[in-house]
Write an enzyme that holds these catalytic residues in place. Sequence first.
Site, PDB file in Angstrom:
ATOM      1  N   GLY A  92     -12.261   3.142   2.893  1.00  0.00           N
ATOM      2  CA  GLY A  92     -11.163   2.023   2.711  1.00  0.00           C
ATOM      3  C   GLY A  92      -9.640   2.816   1.702  1.00  0.00           C
ATOM      4  O   GLY A  92     -10.169   4.408   1.340  1.00  0.00           O
ATOM      5  N   HIS A  93      -8.989   2.388   0.933  1.00  0.00           N
ATOM      6  CA  HIS A  93      -8.158   2.390   0.035  1.00  0.00           C
ATOM      7  C   HIS A  93      -8.541   3.342  -1.174  1.00  0.00           C
ATOM      8  O   HIS A  93      -9.805   2.670  -1.402  1.00  0.00           O
ATOM      9  CB  HIS A  93      -6.763   2.002   0.065  1.00  0.00           C
ATOM     10  CG  HIS A  93      -7.130   1.252  -0.366  1.00  0.00           C
ATOM     11  ND1 HIS A  93      -6.108  -0.923  -0.742  1.00  0.00           N
ATOM     12  CD2 HIS A  93      -8.129   0.187  -1.354  1.00  0.00           C
ATOM     13  CE1 HIS A  93      -7.066  -1.567  -1.604  1.00  0.00           C
ATOM     14  NE2 HIS A  93      -8.380  -1.773  -2.053  1.00  0.00           N
ATOM     15  N   ASN A  94      -7.971   4.507  -1.573  1.00  0.00           N
ATOM     16  CA  ASN A  94      -7.811   5.505  -2.810  1.00  0.00           C
ATOM     17  C   ASN A  94      -9.111   5.602  -2.312  1.00  0.00           C
ATOM     18  O   ASN A  94     -10.158   6.139  -3.887  1.00  0.00           O
ATOM     19  CB  ASN A  94      -7.804   3.937  -4.190  1.00  0.00           C
ATOM     20  CG  ASN A  94      -6.301   3.302  -4.079  1.00  0.00           C
ATOM     21  OD1 ASN A  94      -5.016   4.068  -3.369  1.00  0.00           O
ATOM     22  ND2 ASN A  94      -6.131   2.670  -5.133  1.00  0.00           N
ATOM     23  N   GLN A 108       1.142  -1.289  -0.180  1.00  0.00           N
ATOM     24  CA  GLN A 108       0.020  -0.343   0.260  1.00  0.00           C
ATOM     25  C   GLN A 108       0.693   1.089   0.215  1.00  0.00           C
ATOM     26  O   GLN A 108       1.395   1.472   1.373  1.00  0.00           O
ATOM     27  CB  GLN A 108      -1.233   0.045   1.481  1.00  0.00           C
ATOM     28  CG  GLN A 108      -1.805  -1.265   1.380  1.00  0.00           C
ATOM     29  CD  GLN A 108      -3.080  -1.600  -0.208  1.00  0.00           C
ATOM     30  OE1 GLN A 108      -3.893  -0.731   0.280  1.00  0.00           O
ATOM     31  NE2 GLN A 108      -2.616  -2.195  -1.143  1.00  0.00           N
TER      32      GLN A 108
END
Length: 347
Positions: free
Chosen positions: A250-252, A209
């Site tokens: 969450g990511h992004n 990540q």
Amino acid sequence: MVDSRFHNVAGPFTLGQIVEMTGAELRHGGDLARPFRDVGTLEGGGPEDVAFLENRRYAASFRTSTAGACLVTPEFADQAPEGMAVLVTALPRRNYARLARLFHPQETAPAGVHPSAVVHPSATLGQGVAVGPGAVIGAAVVLGDGAWIEANAVIGDAVDIGGGTRIGTGVSVSHAVIGARCFIYPGARIGQPGFGFEMDASGPFLVPQLGRVIIEDDVEVGANTTIDRGSNADTVIGRGSMIDNLVQIGHNVVLGRGCIVVAQVGISGSTRLGDRVVVGGQVGIAGHLEIGGDVQIAAMSGVNRSLPGGAVYGGAPAIPVREWRRQIAALKRLGQGKSAPGSKNEG
């Protein structure tokens, strides 16, 4: 009455000062020198308190209230009890909030570094920075003027925190750039790795990540909320957004400006929300979706497809709210053994 053990107390302020602060029209009770000491409720407020009425379901309480003054919309102005100063405004609740801030100003950072804090020599601390007991400030961290790092918070290497931002007790921040005047409430986790992996016959294979978390100015992040850093791009929280407690982002994920995300919401990776999106409690939003600006999503909904902007949605899967309500009504009729209107079985 607000408990002064827990909240700062200012004032008293005169009725004239209150009129000037709110821009309200003084309709009755016109002694501008009359002092007021606090804000209060319709039911519990006394002669030196200012209350507000915005919801008509509390009109009866307004008519019998002992509060000395009340912010009301024009439709209720002539229903006030005798002796009450009536402050007419289109936005009673907003002006009440302004008065609450006037009577009870926010705490200010106790500038200085506590002896038990650990601050890396390469960290840069602006003027008036406060670092509380047991806090850890990593290498190359930048803290803007007036930043406040509370007890036992951990700020990872190279994190940049803007002026006037407050990091609550026990917060951890890494891989992040945080703007000015933000408040990250106790226990939040900002910048930990996103939940990214690939599956094959041997099991899950973790994907590094490599992004950041970007939190723009004037954002609040609630207690025990988690915001994952991006996997390759960044996770972005737009200016002025308000995130409640126990939210997972969450990511992004990208939130536009002025979004409101209520408790226990989960937003999966790479989903984008436009400006001023409101997400009700316990909503789940799948990944890689586009939620248009000014969307409202009802509590406990499930979103599995992109939603056009400027509309209200509800249900699981989420659909336009009127359609959802019709479905609920039809299911209720079926549960009662009734046919839907216009069906062949009706009558």
